[in-house]
Write an enzyme that holds these catalytic residues in place. Structure first.
Site, PDB file in Angstrom:
ATOM      1  NE  ARG A   1      -2.399  -0.881   3.320  1.00  0.00           N
ATOM      2  CZ  ARG A   1      -2.834  -1.439   4.538  1.00  0.00           C
ATOM      3  NH1 ARG A   1      -3.313  -2.589   4.746  1.00  0.00           N
ATOM      4  NH2 ARG A   1      -1.956  -1.376   5.350  1.00  0.00           N
TER       5      ARG A   1
ATOM      6  CD  GLU B   1      12.890 -24.692   6.191  1.00  0.00           C
ATOM      7  OE1 GLU B   1      12.534 -25.846   5.746  1.00  0.00           O
ATOM      8  OE2 GLU B   1      12.927 -24.872   6.998  1.00  0.00           O
TER       9      GLU B   1
ATOM     10  CB  VAL C   1       9.384 -22.266  11.772  1.00  0.00           C
ATOM     11  CG1 VAL C   1       9.683 -22.963  13.265  1.00  0.00           C
ATOM     12  CG2 VAL C   1       7.933 -22.948  12.304  1.00  0.00           C
TER      13      VAL C   1
ATOM     14  CB  ILE D   1      17.177 -22.479  11.337  1.00  0.00           C
ATOM     15  CG1 ILE D   1      18.207 -21.443  12.081  1.00  0.00           C
ATOM     16  CG2 ILE D   1      17.653 -23.731  12.346  1.00  0.00           C
ATOM     17  CD1 ILE D   1      17.633 -21.540  13.587  1.00  0.00           C
TER      18      ILE D   1
ATOM     19  CD  GLU E   1       7.176 -10.696  15.241  1.00  0.00           C
ATOM     20  OE1 GLU E   1       6.259 -10.590  14.173  1.00  0.00           O
ATOM     21  OE2 GLU E   1       8.662 -10.875  14.434  1.00  0.00           O
TER      22      GLU E   1
ATOM     23  CE  LYS F   1       8.410 -17.881  14.675  1.00  0.00           C
ATOM     24  NZ  LYS F   1       9.965 -16.738  15.543  1.00  0.00           N
TER      25      LYS F   1
ATOM     26  N   GLY G   1      15.652 -12.195  11.350  1.00  0.00           N
ATOM     27  CA  GLY G   1      16.903 -11.046  10.178  1.00  0.00           C
ATOM     28  C   GLY G   1      16.113 -10.909   8.757  1.00  0.00           C
TER      29      GLY G   1
HETATM   30  N1  HSE Z   1      10.231 -11.239  16.374  1.00  0.00           N
HETATM   31  C1  HSE Z   1      10.484 -12.566  15.411  1.00  0.00           C
HETATM   32  C2  HSE Z   1      11.408 -12.936  16.269  1.00  0.00           C
HETATM   33  C3  HSE Z   1      10.878 -12.694  13.839  1.00  0.00           C
HETATM   34  O1  HSE Z   1      12.544 -12.432  16.994  1.00  0.00           O
HETATM   35  O2  HSE Z   1      12.408 -14.371  16.033  1.00  0.00           O
HETATM   36  C4  HSE Z   1      11.360 -13.904  13.323  1.00  0.00           C
HETATM   37  O3  HSE Z   1      10.087 -14.630  13.774  1.00  0.00           O
END
Ligand code: HSE
Length: 412
Positions: A43, A124, A127, A131, A185, A200, A298
């Site tokens: 947006r 992938e 979670v 990794i 977040e 997760k 990240g």
């Molecule tokens: N805010 C999440 C964390 C980012 O700190 O693990 C990745 O999902």
């Protein structure tokens, strides 16, 4: 082949730049003659951004473009991501997402649509950031009966706890630093109250045990209440406090799934997982314990996992990869109050002799813990294993003290 990205935030922009940076190699690995980013849905506008010319605000352009075979969803949240993703799958486009909230709440349904339409829905990056964990569980460990999975699944809370443990920083100061570093977040509550880790572990539990686990069925506690006093007592006990997400298959066909802070011993493989790193322990009957470790958050680590899924989708255009689980029945997640574990308990009292006598009569011969410079009247102890339900009943009987903190003790 064209690719579109929906959501040009941290991860979406990482995906765009990785697709360009490693373009030649990605095309080769995808077994395509070409792969081009055609649209970025957002947006907002991005004046001066190298991909400004690709930014659109009308989703129907992506949906109606038959050349777009793979859509990357990095918007976050359930709505409108769910509507857009299901429309793309229904239109015969493969979708790759990093959105754990979407997979944890709607994964079962989206996988079913993907199956019906013979396209891929891969996640992938949802979670553990970069990794590899979804593919190893579903493919490399496929021969195992996995009965337990546990880990540190949130980088922000692990960073905060590490700062509290190693630098003696308060929770508030460490949270501020995590936000300053861009780890948290948008809403830090998703991290510090455990919801992100909950989503997760729901995805991992569904993948390992074959049935959807809905986040609202999972007992979830965050780290807001952890104090430096708790950190000190954990140290005197011989361990550290980590936010642990765990899922375990029970003999009665149910699963136990939980997110909460926990004492873990210094020799645990999870104890030395610090800062924003994540670690996921998978317990299989043939492999034993296997631990996956790396950067769980990240921009580029997460983009790395998203682009790997894009490559996988491109390679499997005509050969759908089977990933899936069934929906679950009510009551599939067992009541956490029936979990049996040991607990660390901290409290204050005006009458230490009476409080300790009461504690001994209720809990037996507990392990008393100490810390330097504890204020007058403070006490802490570790119990033997008992159910959460039993614990609550016993704590209610301690009239001689105020209970300030209760933390589970795990054996991971
Ligand atoms: N805010 C999440 C964390 C980012 O700190 O693990 C990745 O999902």
């Amino acid at each position: 082949m064209y690719v579109a990205i929906m959501g040009y935030g941290v991860v979406g922009s990482g995906v765009a730049s990785l697709l360009e940076k490693n373009h030649e190699h990605i095309v080769k690995k995808s077994m395509q003659s070409e792969m081009e980013l055609k649209y970025i849905l957002d947006r907002r506008t991005f004046p001066g951004d190298p991909y400004e010319h690709l930014v659109i605000s009308d989703f129907s352009k992506i949906l109606e473009d038959d050349g777009v075979k793979i859509v990357v969803e990095t918007m976050g949240g359930v709505h409108p991501a769910y509507e857009y993703v299901s429309a793309c799958l229904n239109a015969g486009k493969s979708v790759v997402t990093s959105n754990k909230e979407l997979v944890a709440t709607k994964g079962c349904e989206l996988l079913r649509i993907a199956d019906e339409k013979n396209v891929n829905f891969l996640f992938e990056a949802s979670v553990g950031g970069g990794i590899p964990i979804i593919r190893p569980i579903s493919q490399c460990l496929a021969a195992n009966d996995i009965d337990e999975i546990a880990g540190i699944l949130n980088g922000t809370t692990n960073f905060i706890l590490t700062k509290m443990i190693s630098d003696g920083m308060t929770f508030e100061d460490a949270l501020f630093l995590a936000q300053k570093n861009g780890y948290a977040e948008r809403d830090p509550s998703a991290d510090v109250d455990g919801f992100d880790a909950c989503r997760k572990i729901c995805i991992l539990a569904a993948l390992c045990f074959g049935k959807h686990v809905y986040p609202d069925c999972v007992h979830t506690e965050g780290i807001r209440k952890i104090t430096l006093a708790d950190v000190e007592y954990a140290r005197s006990w011989g361990g550290v406090i980590k936010l642990i997400a765990s899922a375990k298959k029970l003999d009665n066909g149910k699963v136990s799934v939980m997110v909460s802070p926990a004492f873990i011993q210094n020799h645990s493989q999870l104890a030395t997982v610090d800062d924003v790193f994540n670690a996921i322990l998978v317990r299989g009957d043939a492999i034993g314990d296997v631990v996956f470790y790396g950067k769980g958050a990240g921009k580029m680590p997460t983009a790395s996992a998203v682009v790997a899924d894009v490559i996988d989708c491109a390679k499997h255009m005509e050969r759908k990869k089977f990933f899936g689980w069934q929906d679950s029945e009510p009551g599939y997640v067992a009541d956490y109050l029936d979990n049996i574990t040991s607990f660390y308990i901290r409290g204050t009292t005006q009458n230490a002799a009476a409080a300790i006598a009461r504690i001994n009569s209720l809990f037996g011969d507990v392990q008393m813990l100490t810390r330097a410079n504890a204020p007058e009247g403070e006490f802490a102890f570790a119990t033997d294993p008992l159910s959460e339900r039993e614990l609550d009943k016993k704590l209610a009987l301690i009239e001689e003290a105020e209970i300030a903190s209760v933390i589970r003790i795990t054996d991971y």
